[in-house]
Design a protein around this motif. Structure first.
Motif, PDB file in Angstrom:
ATOM      1  N   GLY A 163       0.797  -1.224   0.000  1.00  0.00           N
ATOM      2  CA  GLY A 163       0.000   0.000   0.000  1.00  0.00           C
ATOM      3  C   GLY A 163       0.827   1.270   0.000  1.00  0.00           C
ATOM      4  O   GLY A 163       0.289   2.365  -0.181  1.00  0.00           O
ATOM      5  N   TRP A 164       2.144   1.169   0.230  1.00  0.00           N
ATOM      6  CA  TRP A 164       3.023   2.337   0.245  1.00  0.00           C
ATOM      7  C   TRP A 164       3.783   2.424  -1.078  1.00  0.00           C
ATOM      8  O   TRP A 164       4.298   1.422  -1.567  1.00  0.00           O
ATOM      9  CB  TRP A 164       4.022   2.262   1.394  1.00  0.00           C
ATOM     10  N   ARG A 165       3.864   3.619  -1.629  1.00  0.00           N
ATOM     11  CA  ARG A 165       4.559   3.837  -2.897  1.00  0.00           C
ATOM     12  C   ARG A 165       5.659   4.881  -2.715  1.00  0.00           C
ATOM     13  O   ARG A 165       5.555   5.771  -1.872  1.00  0.00           O
ATOM     14  CB  ARG A 165       3.566   4.281  -3.973  1.00  0.00           C
ATOM     15  N   ARG A 181       1.163   6.499   1.338  1.00  0.00           N
ATOM     16  CA  ARG A 181       0.187   5.415   1.427  1.00  0.00           C
ATOM     17  C   ARG A 181      -1.006   5.813   0.569  1.00  0.00           C
ATOM     18  O   ARG A 181      -1.699   6.783   0.862  1.00  0.00           O
ATOM     19  CB  ARG A 181      -0.212   5.189   2.884  1.00  0.00           C
ATOM     20  N   GLU A 182      -1.211   5.084  -0.476  1.00  0.00           N
ATOM     21  CA  GLU A 182      -2.140   5.524  -1.514  1.00  0.00           C
ATOM     22  C   GLU A 182      -3.599   5.545  -1.057  1.00  0.00           C
ATOM     23  O   GLU A 182      -4.387   6.357  -1.538  1.00  0.00           O
ATOM     24  CB  GLU A 182      -1.983   4.646  -2.752  1.00  0.00           C
ATOM     25  N   LYS A 183      -3.971   4.711  -0.108  1.00  0.00           N
ATOM     26  CA  LYS A 183      -5.377   4.635   0.266  1.00  0.00           C
ATOM     27  C   LYS A 183      -5.872   5.888   0.970  1.00  0.00           C
ATOM     28  O   LYS A 183      -7.064   6.220   0.906  1.00  0.00           O
ATOM     29  CB  LYS A 183      -5.636   3.413   1.146  1.00  0.00           C
ATOM     30  N   ASP A 184      -4.944   6.631   1.631  1.00  0.00           N
ATOM     31  CA  ASP A 184      -5.402   7.804   2.388  1.00  0.00           C
ATOM     32  C   ASP A 184      -4.497   9.026   2.245  1.00  0.00           C
ATOM     33  O   ASP A 184      -4.750  10.061   2.861  1.00  0.00           O
ATOM     34  CB  ASP A 184      -5.569   7.451   3.869  1.00  0.00           C
TER      35      ASP A 184
END
Length: 323
Positions: A163-165, A181-184
């Protein structure tokens, strides 16, 4: 020693480590992903080691439990303690971290030779150049040699941190990267953005096969814009940033205003970077020569890009003048 460890979310813990540097304590981040990951380490000092050891112990952990260390950039307050996590942990970072972390003597020599010529052609007296070199060597005493196991670049996902880019965020350092962290939109951003102080875009020598020095302030401005949609930023120093967009816009605006101050300070005659640095920072340049020099040259780069100033070489030295 009092430990400084704060749980920032279900899986993120901030561990604040003392440093012997003017910047003050550095924030490192423990992330409980598929791999137990530490982002940055603190400097190589007995105080830093004790603080890290005590903070990990609060979570019933020790140095050997860390499986992955991600280093945001090569500065000693962020990488110095890396030896404590070896050989158990793997190390991940930018390609330009490698020669610094691995203490590549040929790279060091080329960098020192570049800066000797560079500072002299911009008007820095030789005695000052020698002192700046001595200061750089002093900082490197707070690091330990280590090898980079995984090279990270723009857009990479990290094994063990789902989830981390990776975002490449050069400017403060050529090796600088941040994690998002793309989700938030949560970011761990090292020294890319700090709430209480503006990050200095430090001048560096060319790397590897590069022929030109990086124009670090211009890089930094573009890298800031890449982060403008982040929702929350965990910084390498100071408090978390809850309104990144507002702070980024404020910092870019401040650079624009400061560039005009430098332009006014130039006067009407050709001037060298060091002379302008002295005019702009009549006291602080003595104690922080490299940083104030970088700040001065960076804003001249910005003015030059906009066509407001130009540089000319005369008898082996470089002068700036209004266009």
């Amino acid at each position: 020693m009092k430990t400084t460890m704060i749980q920032r979310s279900k899986e993120i813990y901030q561990i604040t480590i003392p440093t012997p540097f003017l910047v003050g304590p550095v924030n490192t981040y423990l992330i409980k992903g598929d791999a137990l990951t530490l982002v940055d380490t603190g400097p190589k000092t007995a105080e830093a080691r004790e603080q890290m050891e005590n903070s990990l112990a609060e979570l019933n952990l020790s140095f050997k439990d860390i499986e992955l260390v991600v280093l945001t950039h090569h500065h000693p307050d962020h990488v110095g303690l890396i030896g404590e996590f070896l050989p158990n942990a793997k190390i991940a970072g930018h390609l330009k971290l490698k020669p610094w972390l691995e203490k590549d003597e040929q790279f060091y020599s080329r960098t020192r030779q570049f800066f000797y010529r560079f500072y002299r052609e911009h008007g820095v007296p030789e005695s000052w150049v020698r002192e700046m070199d001595r200061s750089q060597n002093y900082y490197m005493d707070f690091t330990s040699p280590a090898s980079v196991d995984f090279i990270l670049e723009e857009g990479d996902l990290i094994d063990g941190l789902p989830g981390w880019r990776v975002l490449e965020t050069p400017g403060h350092a050529q090796s600088h990267l941040s994690l998002i962290r793309e989700k938030d939109g949560t970011m761990v951003a090292g020294d890319h953005l700090i709430e209480h102080i503006s990050s200095n875009a430090i001048i560096e020598a060319p790397y590897f096969n590069e022929t030109e020095r990086p124009k670090t302030l211009l890089q930094y401005r573009e890298a800031l814009k890449k982060c403008i949609n982040a929702s929350l930023i965990f910084s390498g120093h100071g408090s978390m940033i809850r309104k990144p967009k507002e702070l980024i816009e404020e910092r870019i605006h401040a650079m624009d205003k400061k560039a005009q101050v430098f332009k006014r300070k130039m006067g009407e005659d050709p001037i060298q970077v060091f002379s302008l640095c002295q005019k702009m920072y009549p006291e602080i340049y003595r104690k922080q020569t490299a940083l104030t020099f970088s700040e001065t040259l960076g804003h001249l780069d910005l003015l030059e890009e906009r066509g407001e100033v130009k540089a000319e070489r005369s008898e082996g030295e470089i002068y700036y003048m209004k266009a």
